[in-house]
Design an enzyme around this catalytic site. Structure first.
Site, PDB file in Angstrom:
ATOM      1  CE  LYS A  35      -2.834   2.088   1.046  1.00 36.13           C
ATOM      2  NZ  LYS A  35      -4.025   3.364   0.097  1.00 36.13           N
TER       3      LYS A  35
ATOM      4  CE  LYS B 143      -2.027   7.136   7.282  1.00 34.83           C
ATOM      5  NZ  LYS B 143      -3.423   6.776   7.459  1.00 34.83           N
TER       6      LYS B 143
HETATM    7  P1  NAD Z   1     -11.441   9.487   8.130  1.00 40.45           P
HETATM    8  O1  NAD Z   1     -10.718  10.428   8.952  1.00 40.45           O
HETATM    9  O2  NAD Z   1     -12.558  10.221   7.189  1.00 40.45           O
HETATM   10  O3  NAD Z   1     -11.807   8.377   8.733  1.00 40.45           O
HETATM   11  C1  NAD Z   1     -11.155   7.905  10.272  1.00 40.45           C
HETATM   12  C2  NAD Z   1     -12.789   7.195  11.211  1.00 40.45           C
HETATM   13  O4  NAD Z   1     -12.429   7.176  12.332  1.00 40.45           O
HETATM   14  C3  NAD Z   1     -13.166   8.757  11.549  1.00 40.45           C
HETATM   15  O5  NAD Z   1     -14.652   8.643  11.708  1.00 40.45           O
HETATM   16  C4  NAD Z   1     -12.960   8.609  12.984  1.00 40.45           C
HETATM   17  O6  NAD Z   1     -13.926   9.114  14.303  1.00 40.45           O
HETATM   18  C5  NAD Z   1     -12.626   7.347  13.161  1.00 40.45           C
HETATM   19  N1  NAD Z   1     -11.165   7.038  14.674  1.00 40.45           N
HETATM   20  C6  NAD Z   1     -10.605   7.118  14.855  1.00 40.45           C
HETATM   21  N2  NAD Z   1      -9.988   7.117  16.206  1.00 40.45           N
HETATM   22  C7  NAD Z   1     -10.784   5.916  16.644  1.00 40.45           C
HETATM   23  C8  NAD Z   1     -10.756   5.097  17.326  1.00 40.45           C
HETATM   24  N3  NAD Z   1      -9.737   4.652  17.971  1.00 40.45           N
HETATM   25  N4  NAD Z   1     -11.874   4.172  17.157  1.00 40.45           N
HETATM   26  C9  NAD Z   1     -13.228   4.636  17.119  1.00 40.45           C
HETATM   27  N5  NAD Z   1     -12.730   4.924  15.844  1.00 40.45           N
HETATM   28  C10 NAD Z   1     -11.735   6.133  15.551  1.00 40.45           C
HETATM   29  O7  NAD Z   1     -10.318   8.744   7.255  1.00 40.45           O
HETATM   30  P2  NAD Z   1     -10.657   8.014   5.603  1.00 40.45           P
HETATM   31  O8  NAD Z   1     -10.109   8.282   5.098  1.00 40.45           O
HETATM   32  O9  NAD Z   1     -12.172   7.225   6.109  1.00 40.45           O
HETATM   33  O10 NAD Z   1      -9.433   7.112   5.772  1.00 40.45           O
HETATM   34  C11 NAD Z   1      -9.515   5.908   7.000  1.00 40.45           C
HETATM   35  C12 NAD Z   1      -7.963   5.130   6.685  1.00 40.45           C
HETATM   36  O11 NAD Z   1      -7.699   4.813   4.949  1.00 40.45           O
HETATM   37  C13 NAD Z   1      -6.973   5.458   6.624  1.00 40.45           C
HETATM   38  O12 NAD Z   1      -6.167   4.740   7.427  1.00 40.45           O
HETATM   39  C14 NAD Z   1      -6.920   5.867   5.279  1.00 40.45           C
HETATM   40  O13 NAD Z   1      -5.044   6.143   5.193  1.00 40.45           O
HETATM   41  C15 NAD Z   1      -6.422   4.821   4.294  1.00 40.45           C
HETATM   42  N6  NAD Z   1      -7.387   4.945   3.128  1.00 40.45           N
HETATM   43  C16 NAD Z   1      -8.068   6.454   3.301  1.00 40.45           C
HETATM   44  C17 NAD Z   1      -8.490   6.513   1.869  1.00 40.45           C
HETATM   45  C18 NAD Z   1      -8.996   7.151   1.448  1.00 40.45           C
HETATM   46  O14 NAD Z   1      -9.761   8.301  -0.412  1.00 40.45           O
HETATM   47  N7  NAD Z   1     -10.088   8.707   1.775  1.00 40.45           N
HETATM   48  C19 NAD Z   1      -8.752   5.544   0.260  1.00 40.45           C
HETATM   49  C20 NAD Z   1      -7.416   4.405   0.468  1.00 40.45           C
HETATM   50  C21 NAD Z   1      -6.681   3.943   2.064  1.00 40.45           C
END
Ligand code: NAD
Length: 291
Positions: free
Chosen positions: A170, A239
């Site tokens: 990734k 990150k």
């Molecule tokens: P985001 O910030 O929109 O969502 C993360 C969620 O996790 C938030 O709603 C937050 O409140 C919750 N959270 C944080 N700590 C928590 C805890 N201890 N317990 C419960 N809930 C908790 O992030 P995202 O964009 O949805 O991305 C999520 C993951 O996927 C990340 O690691 C990101 O790098 C990866 N990712 C994101 C994308 C994208 O396009 N957004 C694509 C591929 C991978």
């Protein structure tokens, strides 16, 4: 695997559409987000009142959390839940190689299996169920979970048996994706300074050898439309590239391009924290005006 109860932790930009697809596949989903589950839980999911509520409601839980700290915190909470039924944790978050190894070790002490399974394809891919998924860990477990993983990721790859190998894959992917965004932004900004039309430039790239994910997807859909709505923050991309750089620094491979891209992302994050990463284009354009 029959229709089962799945726990889902982290209902953000990715988690909401991913959980929605698991529900649509006929599974019961119990969901939780520390920022407020009621407001975020997709239709058809059951709301859990904490990680403990998930750890006692299902055998398999899926995570979509921001980083390694959040995943480690949740893993610790699961382990310390009395009468837990959770036996398998599938992590779709991007947390890096070291964190994945550490979480695997932590969970193993409690007899919980860990599948390192980050995804790519953005919020659109998450909505459409067309994500790619790169998993590492026990292959028999990966195969057994396939009917659930198929609900959220059309393209599922088994990378290897070691926790962290999925993360490594990734990080390589996101380094390339970030580089495509940064390089395309620089080229289009320069083209504009020469009086070229950005739409025509993108059309030409897409019919030529300069084509990449920024020219085929981000520019036409999110940037030229001025929507800037990829749903992926500059913080999360920074990150990812930092995690990539940390891994490269452990060996002898070169990181010339990654250093440059990482520096650009860090600079943008300091100026516009929380911005959609597609704003790399206006940021790059503005920077080139100033210099
Ligand atoms: P985001 O910030 O929109 O969502 C993360 C969620 O996790 C938030 O709603 C937050 O409140 C919750 N959270 C944080 N700590 C928590 C805890 N201890 N317990 C419960 N809930 C908790 O992030 P995202 O964009 O949805 O991305 C999520 C993951 O996927 C990340 O690691 C990101 O790098 C990866 N990712 C994101 C994308 C994208 O396009 N957004 C694509 C591929 C991978």
């Amino acid at each position: 695997m029959d229709k089962v109860t799945i726990g889902f932790i982290g209902l953000g930009n990715m988690g909401v559409p991913m959980a929605t697809n698991v529900v649509a596949a006929g599974h019961t989903v119990v969901a939780f987000d520390s920022a407020g589950t009621e407001a975020r839980a997709p239709k058809g999911t059951r709301v859990a009142n904490g990680v403990e509520g998930i750890a006692t409601a299902c055998e398999t839980l899926l995570l979509s959390l921001p980083d390694g700290n959040a995943v480690t915190e949740v893993a610790r909470q699961i382990i310390s839940t009395p009468q837990r039924t959770a036996r398998v944790m599938v992590d779709h978050s991007t947390i890096g190689v070291e964190a994945a190894r550490a979480v695997h070790g932590l969970l193993a002490t409690a007899g919980i299996a860990y599948l390192d399974a980050p995804v790519s394809g953005g919020t659109l891919g998450a909505r459409q169920g067309t994500l790619s998924l790169m998993a590492s860990g026990d292959q028999a477990l990966f195969d057994r979970l396939d009917p659930v993983l198929a609900a959220l990721a059309k393209n599922r790859f088994y990378i290897g048996p070691e926790p962290g190998q999925g993360q490594a894959m990734k990080l390589l992917n996101n380094f390339l994706s970030a580089t495509a965004m940064a390089a395309t932004s620089e080229a289009v900004a320069f083209g504009e300074s020469l009086g070229l039309d950005p739409r025509i430039m993108i059309d030409v790239f897409n019919a030529s050898s300069g084509q990449n994910t920024a020219t085929s997807d981000k520019f036409p859909r999110r940037i030229l439309t001025k929507q800037f709505d990829a749903g992926f923050t500059i913080d999360l991309l920074t990150k990812d590239v930092n995690l990539y750089l940390e891994e490269v620094a452990k060996g002898t491979n070169q990181d010339v391009i990654a250093q440059t891209v990482g520096h650009l992302l860090k600079k943008m994050m300091s100026v516009m924290p929380g911005a959609d990463f597609t704003k790399i284009y206006p940021f790059t354009k503005e920077q080139s005006k100033r210099n």
